[in-house]
Design an enzyme around this catalytic site. Structure first.
Site, PDB file in Angstrom:
ATOM      1  N   ARG A   1       0.853  -1.206   0.000  1.00  0.00           N
ATOM      2  CA  ARG A   1       0.000   0.000   0.000  1.00  0.00           C
ATOM      3  C   ARG A   1       0.879   1.243   0.000  1.00  0.00           C
ATOM      4  O   ARG A   1       0.472   2.295   0.470  1.00  0.00           O
ATOM      5  CB  ARG A   1      -0.904   0.014   1.219  1.00  0.00           C
ATOM      6  CG  ARG A   1      -0.043  -0.025   2.446  1.00  0.00           C
ATOM      7  CD  ARG A   1      -0.653   0.114   3.723  1.00  0.00           C
ATOM      8  NE  ARG A   1       0.300  -0.572   4.608  1.00  0.00           N
ATOM      9  CZ  ARG A   1       0.234  -0.624   5.878  1.00  0.00           C
ATOM     10  NH1 ARG A   1      -0.746  -0.053   6.469  1.00  0.00           N
ATOM     11  NH2 ARG A   1       1.130  -1.255   6.593  1.00  0.00           N
TER      12      ARG A   1
ATOM     13  N   ASP B   1      10.586  -6.952   8.780  1.00  0.00           N
ATOM     14  CA  ASP B   1      10.278  -6.047   7.656  1.00  0.00           C
ATOM     15  C   ASP B   1      10.009  -4.630   8.145  1.00  0.00           C
ATOM     16  O   ASP B   1       9.951  -3.705   7.338  1.00  0.00           O
ATOM     17  CB  ASP B   1       9.065  -6.564   6.861  1.00  0.00           C
ATOM     18  CG  ASP B   1       7.856  -6.838   7.743  1.00  0.00           C
ATOM     19  OD1 ASP B   1       7.982  -7.642   8.670  1.00  0.00           O
ATOM     20  OD2 ASP B   1       6.799  -6.224   7.512  1.00  0.00           O
TER      21      ASP B   1
ATOM     22  N   ASP C   1       7.630   2.452  10.084  1.00  0.00           N
ATOM     23  CA  ASP C   1       6.362   1.721  10.086  1.00  0.00           C
ATOM     24  C   ASP C   1       5.625   1.826  11.417  1.00  0.00           C
ATOM     25  O   ASP C   1       5.486   0.863  12.169  1.00  0.00           O
ATOM     26  CB  ASP C   1       6.570   0.242   9.676  1.00  0.00           C
ATOM     27  CG  ASP C   1       6.673   0.110   8.170  1.00  0.00           C
ATOM     28  OD1 ASP C   1       6.769   1.147   7.486  1.00  0.00           O
ATOM     29  OD2 ASP C   1       6.666  -1.019   7.654  1.00  0.00           O
TER      30      ASP C   1
HETATM   31  P1  AMP Z   1       2.986  -3.542   8.091  1.00  0.00           P
HETATM   32  O1  AMP Z   1       1.724  -3.493   8.849  1.00  0.00           O
HETATM   33  O2  AMP Z   1       3.443  -2.186   7.646  1.00  0.00           O
HETATM   34  O3  AMP Z   1       4.082  -4.270   8.749  1.00  0.00           O
HETATM   35  O4  AMP Z   1       2.624  -4.310   6.735  1.00  0.00           O
HETATM   36  C1  AMP Z   1       2.821  -5.673   6.524  1.00  0.00           C
HETATM   37  C2  AMP Z   1       2.559  -6.004   5.067  1.00  0.00           C
HETATM   38  O5  AMP Z   1       1.174  -5.907   4.758  1.00  0.00           O
HETATM   39  C3  AMP Z   1       3.280  -5.115   4.077  1.00  0.00           C
HETATM   40  O6  AMP Z   1       3.687  -5.900   2.991  1.00  0.00           O
HETATM   41  C4  AMP Z   1       2.199  -4.149   3.671  1.00  0.00           C
HETATM   42  O7  AMP Z   1       2.434  -3.573   2.418  1.00  0.00           O
HETATM   43  C5  AMP Z   1       0.973  -5.032   3.663  1.00  0.00           C
HETATM   44  N1  AMP Z   1      -0.269  -4.275   3.863  1.00  0.00           N
HETATM   45  C6  AMP Z   1      -0.716  -3.720   5.015  1.00  0.00           C
HETATM   46  N2  AMP Z   1      -1.887  -3.081   4.824  1.00  0.00           N
HETATM   47  C7  AMP Z   1      -2.208  -3.233   3.520  1.00  0.00           C
HETATM   48  C8  AMP Z   1      -3.300  -2.802   2.699  1.00  0.00           C
HETATM   49  N3  AMP Z   1      -4.308  -2.093   3.185  1.00  0.00           N
HETATM   50  N4  AMP Z   1      -3.272  -3.163   1.394  1.00  0.00           N
HETATM   51  C9  AMP Z   1      -2.268  -3.886   0.894  1.00  0.00           C
HETATM   52  N5  AMP Z   1      -1.217  -4.313   1.593  1.00  0.00           N
HETATM   53  C10 AMP Z   1      -1.183  -4.004   2.903  1.00  0.00           C
HETATM   54 MG    MG Z   2       5.628  -2.667   7.510  1.00  0.00          MG
END
Ligand code: AMP
Ligand code: MG
Length: 472
Positions: A89, A244, A254
């Site tokens: 995203r 990540d 993040d």
């Molecule tokens: P995070 O919560 O930033 O650690 O995200 C973990 C993974 O989920 C990453 O690859 C993000 O890009 C993906 N992700 C989180 N929210 C979304 C969303 N609304 N749409 C697509 N991918 C998402």
């Molecule tokens: Mg992340």
């Protein structure tokens, strides 16, 4: 004027296995919530009076010189390896080199689907966008290395989470978005050529003195040790320290279900998804070592004989807890006015923390109270504190300007969870005045300002935020 971002893109010149070229998906009715003019100026951006600003920071108009792409990465999420994550995203527009000579990424978050979106919608709702805006800028003002917020816009669209919510896009600035997981993805695939390319890129961008993988690992470990100790000294809990979400540059990155702790308890957890406390306040010091071990595992693949290097890399990782302890001691010693701590100072700090835990004392206000003379009031039964304070006074008698040191290490204001929640609720209802007020208050978190005295209060019982959500 037209917005001008002096792009100088390097990531887009890397092999195409590193990313997917993808453009932001236009949104219906972009409107600007905030633009960080200071930061824009530092980045060499001009034309901020462009009437098209909202469309630009929503991704509807691609600024000249941008090379939009979604970065590939993998990562351990709560200990489980996920072989492909990536920007689901977020879209990197490109990089600029600021007045300080540092290259920085400009990234849109919530800008639509990418090949890495899996089941997600590629969007973000207003709450997490404003939370990241406010908390990352507060962290910067507190002196913590962090990604920054350049702009926030409403999309005029609805995103569906637990309920329909207003959509938003955050423009984020980082020294890079290289993560431990960026190394992991190529190592796990056995793509040593890509791993080597990534290594050389990361060295050139962040650690030009680190010429081999061991030196690079050491440099990242040092920055991360300093970062986590700094977080802890401010009561900050990141909440999702997956590999990540762990940056190579050593910046806080993040912001999800992150939180600043109100009353002190070492096992504090806010994140609704952190059921076992893997990323609790005090666990952060252990988990960062685990994360660095994952980086070491990936870097091993760059060695001529990885098997033969296991022992040396393991020994290197085993040195990290001491690094963290030293950083922790330095930070917490400053909080009680000590410039150069000795190992004997650790028990003095630990004793105060234990008293605070028992009394459920407010972390921020108790430490600030050591300078303001109000700390004693945090203890219903002050006898333990009095005994401690007598020892403390003796210890700092020989320090030069302990008050000055404490004032610089103990903020008056932190972004408290209940304040953030109230701000989000107001903005969801269309009123951004609270957002603006918090932004002005947190810009000078070590200053005493009567206008913001109310923001020093811990939450009333009914205001206490029990859990924070990713909910992006
Ligand atoms: P995070 O919560 O930033 O650690 O995200 C973990 C993974 O989920 C990453 O690859 C993000 O890009 C993906 N992700 C989180 N929210 C979304 C969303 N609304 N749409 C697509 N991918 C998402
Ligand atoms: Mg992340």
């Amino acid at each position: 004027m037209t917005l001008h971002i002096p792009f100088d893109n390097s990531y887009a010149a890397l092999p195409d296995t590193f990313y997917a070229r993808v453009k932001p998906e236009p949104v219906k009715a972009p409107s600007l919530i905030a633009i960080n003019e200071h930061l824009a100026r530092d980045l060499g951006i001009d034309g901020l009076d462009d009437p098209n600003l909202a469309a630009l920071f929503a991704g509807n108009t691609i600024p000249e010189g941008a090379s939009p792409l979604a970065q590939l990465y993998a990562g351990h999420q709560f200990g489980q390896y996920n072989p492909q994550l990536g920007d689901g995203r977020a879209i990197l527009l490109g990089e600029t080199i600021g007045a300080d000579g540092i290259r920085r990424d400009i990234q849109l978050k919530g800008s639509g689907r990418t090949p890495f979106s899996h089941m997600g919608d590629g969007r973000a709702w207003l709450g997490p966008v404003l939370r990241e805006y406010v908390v990352s800028e507060a962290m910067h003002a507190l002196g913590v290395p962090t990604t920054r917020a350049l702009a926030a816009v409403r999309t005029g669209e609805v995103v569906v989470r637990e309920r329909p919510l207003p959509g938003a896009v955050l423009t984020r600035v980082a020294q890079s978005h290289l993560r431990v997981g960026t190394f992991q993805v190529f190592a796990a695939r056995g793509d040593i050529k890509a791993l080597q390319t990534l290594f050389e890129y990361a060295v050139a961008r962040h650690y030009p003195d680190a010429t081999d993988p061991a030196a690079f690992l050491d440099a990242v470990m040092r920055r991360q040790a300093a970062l986590v100790a700094h977080w802890m000294s401010l009561g900050f809990i990141h909440g999702v320290m997956n590999t990540d979400n762990c940056s190579i540059s050593g910046e806080t990155i993040d912001y999800g279900p992150c939180a600043f702790m109100d009353s002190y308890h070492p096992e504090t957890v806010y994140s609704s998804i952190d059921r076992y406390g893997r990323y609790s306040y005090s666990a952060q010091a252990d988990i960062i070592v685990w994360n660095m071990a994952q980086l070491a595992t990936a870097l091993l693949q760059l060695m001529p004989d990885p098997e033969a290097s296991v022992e040396a890399f393991t020994a290197q990782i085993h040195r990290m807890p001491d690094m963290i302890r030293a950083e922790w001691l330095r930070r917490f010693a400053a909080k009680i006015g000590i410039e150069t701590p000795t190992p004997e100072d650790a028990p003095l700090i630990a004793e105060l923390l234990t008293l605070m835990q028992t009394a459920e004392a407010d972390f921020t206000n108790t430490f600030r109270g050591l300078v303001d003379g109000t700390a004693r009031a945090a203890f219903a039964d002050p006898s333990g504190f009095d005994t401690w304070a007598a020892k403390w006074q003796t210890r700092i008698a020989c320090e030069d300007d302990p008050e000055g040191r404490m004032s610089a290490a103990n903020p008056v204001l932190i972004p408290r969870n209940h304040q953030i929640e109230a701000m989000i609720a107001a903005s969801v209802a269309g009123d951004d005045s609270l957002f603006a007020r918090l932004m002005s208050a947190y810009a000078a978190p070590y200053a005493t300002n009567p206008d913001f005295d109310d923001l020093r209060s811990p939450p009333a019982p009914e205001e206490v935020v029990q859990a924070t959500f990713c909910g992006t």
